[in-house]
Design a protein around this motif. Sequence first.
Motif, mmCIF file in Angstrom:
data_model
loop_
_atom_site.group_PDB
_atom_site.id
_atom_site.type_symbol
_atom_site.label_atom_id
_atom_site.label_comp_id
_atom_site.label_asym_id
_atom_site.label_seq_id
_atom_site.Cartn_x
_atom_site.Cartn_y
_atom_site.Cartn_z
ATOM 1 N N THR A 1 49.466 32.511 44.024
ATOM 2 C CA THR A 1 48.993 33.809 43.529
ATOM 3 C C THR A 1 47.492 33.765 43.254
ATOM 4 O O THR A 1 46.756 34.702 43.598
ATOM 5 C CB THR A 1 49.745 34.196 42.244
ATOM 6 O OG1 THR A 1 51.158 34.228 42.512
ATOM 7 C CG2 THR A 1 49.296 35.554 41.740
ATOM 8 N N ALA B 1 48.179 31.396 51.626
ATOM 9 C CA ALA B 1 48.592 31.523 50.231
ATOM 10 C C ALA B 1 49.987 32.145 50.140
ATOM 11 O O ALA B 1 50.825 31.709 49.340
ATOM 12 C CB ALA B 1 47.576 32.366 49.461
ATOM 13 N N VAL B 2 50.237 33.149 50.980
ATOM 14 C CA VAL B 2 51.566 33.780 51.004
ATOM 15 C C VAL B 2 52.631 32.763 51.422
ATOM 16 O O VAL B 2 53.740 32.752 50.877
ATOM 17 C CB VAL B 2 51.564 34.987 51.970
ATOM 18 C CG1 VAL B 2 52.987 35.522 52.173
ATOM 19 C CG2 VAL B 2 50.655 36.088 51.449
ATOM 20 N N TRP C 1 45.288 31.741 44.632
ATOM 21 C CA TRP C 1 44.587 31.669 45.922
ATOM 22 C C TRP C 1 44.515 33.044 46.581
ATOM 23 O O TRP C 1 43.475 33.433 47.115
ATOM 24 C CB TRP C 1 45.279 30.690 46.860
ATOM 25 C CG TRP C 1 45.068 29.250 46.496
ATOM 26 C CD1 TRP C 1 43.958 28.709 45.921
ATOM 27 C CD2 TRP C 1 45.994 28.177 46.696
ATOM 28 N NE1 TRP C 1 44.138 27.349 45.751
ATOM 29 C CE2 TRP C 1 45.367 27.001 46.215
ATOM 30 C CE3 TRP C 1 47.277 28.090 47.231
ATOM 31 C CZ2 TRP C 1 45.988 25.750 46.253
ATOM 32 C CZ3 TRP C 1 47.901 26.856 47.273
ATOM 33 C CH2 TRP C 1 47.258 25.696 46.782
ATOM 34 N N ALA C 2 45.631 33.760 46.575
ATOM 35 C CA ALA C 2 45.665 35.076 47.221
ATOM 36 C C ALA C 2 44.677 36.034 46.561
ATOM 37 O O ALA C 2 43.914 36.735 47.244
ATOM 38 C CB ALA C 2 47.081 35.646 47.170
ATOM 39 N N ASP D 1 46.088 23.819 49.731
ATOM 40 C CA ASP D 1 47.102 24.790 50.149
ATOM 41 C C ASP D 1 48.044 24.206 51.196
ATOM 42 O O ASP D 1 49.259 24.401 51.142
ATOM 43 C CB ASP D 1 46.455 26.082 50.653
ATOM 44 C CG ASP D 1 45.275 25.839 51.584
ATOM 45 O OD1 ASP D 1 45.049 24.682 51.986
ATOM 46 O OD2 ASP D 1 44.587 26.824 51.923
ATOM 47 N N VAL E 1 44.606 34.214 53.487
ATOM 48 C CA VAL E 1 45.518 34.937 52.596
ATOM 49 C C VAL E 1 46.965 34.645 52.975
ATOM 50 O O VAL E 1 47.830 34.430 52.107
ATOM 51 C CB VAL E 1 45.240 36.451 52.644
ATOM 52 C CG1 VAL E 1 46.308 37.220 51.856
ATOM 53 C CG2 VAL E 1 43.860 36.756 52.084
ATOM 54 N N ARG F 1 41.123 34.966 47.459
ATOM 55 C CA ARG F 1 40.760 35.212 48.851
ATOM 56 C C ARG F 1 40.692 36.693 49.174
ATOM 57 O O ARG F 1 40.061 37.089 50.158
ATOM 58 C CB ARG F 1 41.754 34.483 49.760
ATOM 59 C CG ARG F 1 41.615 32.972 49.635
ATOM 60 C CD ARG F 1 42.756 32.183 50.232
ATOM 61 N NE ARG F 1 42.579 30.756 49.959
ATOM 62 C CZ ARG F 1 43.432 29.809 50.347
ATOM 63 N NH1 ARG F 1 44.515 30.140 51.032
ATOM 64 N NH2 ARG F 1 43.193 28.549 50.046
#
Length: 243
Positions: free
Chosen positions: A182, A83-84, A184-185, A14, A80, A188
């Motif tokens: 997306t 990821a965003v 990853w989010a 990431d 999170v 998580r």
Amino acid sequence: MIGYGFHHVLEGADHLLFLITLLLVAPVALTAGRWRGRKPVASTARSLFGVVTAFTVGHSLTLIASALGWISLPSAPVEVLIAVSVAVAAIHAMRPLAKHGENVIAGAFGLVHGLAFAGILSSLGLDGTPSLLALLAFNVGVELAQLATVALLFPSLYVLSGTRWYRTIRLGGASFALVAATAWALDRLGVLGNPLAAAEEYLISHPWYVVACLAAAAVLSAVPELKPVLGRVVHAPDRARSQ
């Protein structure tokens, strides 16, 4: 500690993807609200310096503050938000969100990445009272990993940015980053297991493949006799969809 910092970045898909996605637009000119053409060398150098500096300042501030116990956030929302950050960088690479937006994104979300970097210090039992030397050494390792990533990938990106194929490369890279972010989010947040976990592990274990592929593409684009080859490879998916 330098080694810990260095490997923490290079083993974190990431963190790497966030930086690489921002690098995609560093050599590209912003014209009438769109990414078009390549910047001159001096302008590109300023853009690259701006992104790297903003990210460095952002993550250094929160790394120090968190390591010294001045701020504390649960790891789950931080992960999170990372990821965003990748998703926002990807959207900006597709279509600019603002002039010099990559610098703002690098600096603002760098603060979030710094909190994650501090997590490795916590796992080593150094949270709250690390020595200044240990903290400095860890941060140096993070910076070395960042500079190594830029040194290995950006020259190829700059060469490619002067070709008519770079738009496809930029959009393809940004789309991959958005899909990964997306996944990853959702993972998580506990909504869906990461379907890209195997591919992510493979790429992290074989980073030289990515470096070599970009370098090969840059060489192909720089040799007039080989340019048609790259054109056929890059535009093959577009022709397949049209058929």
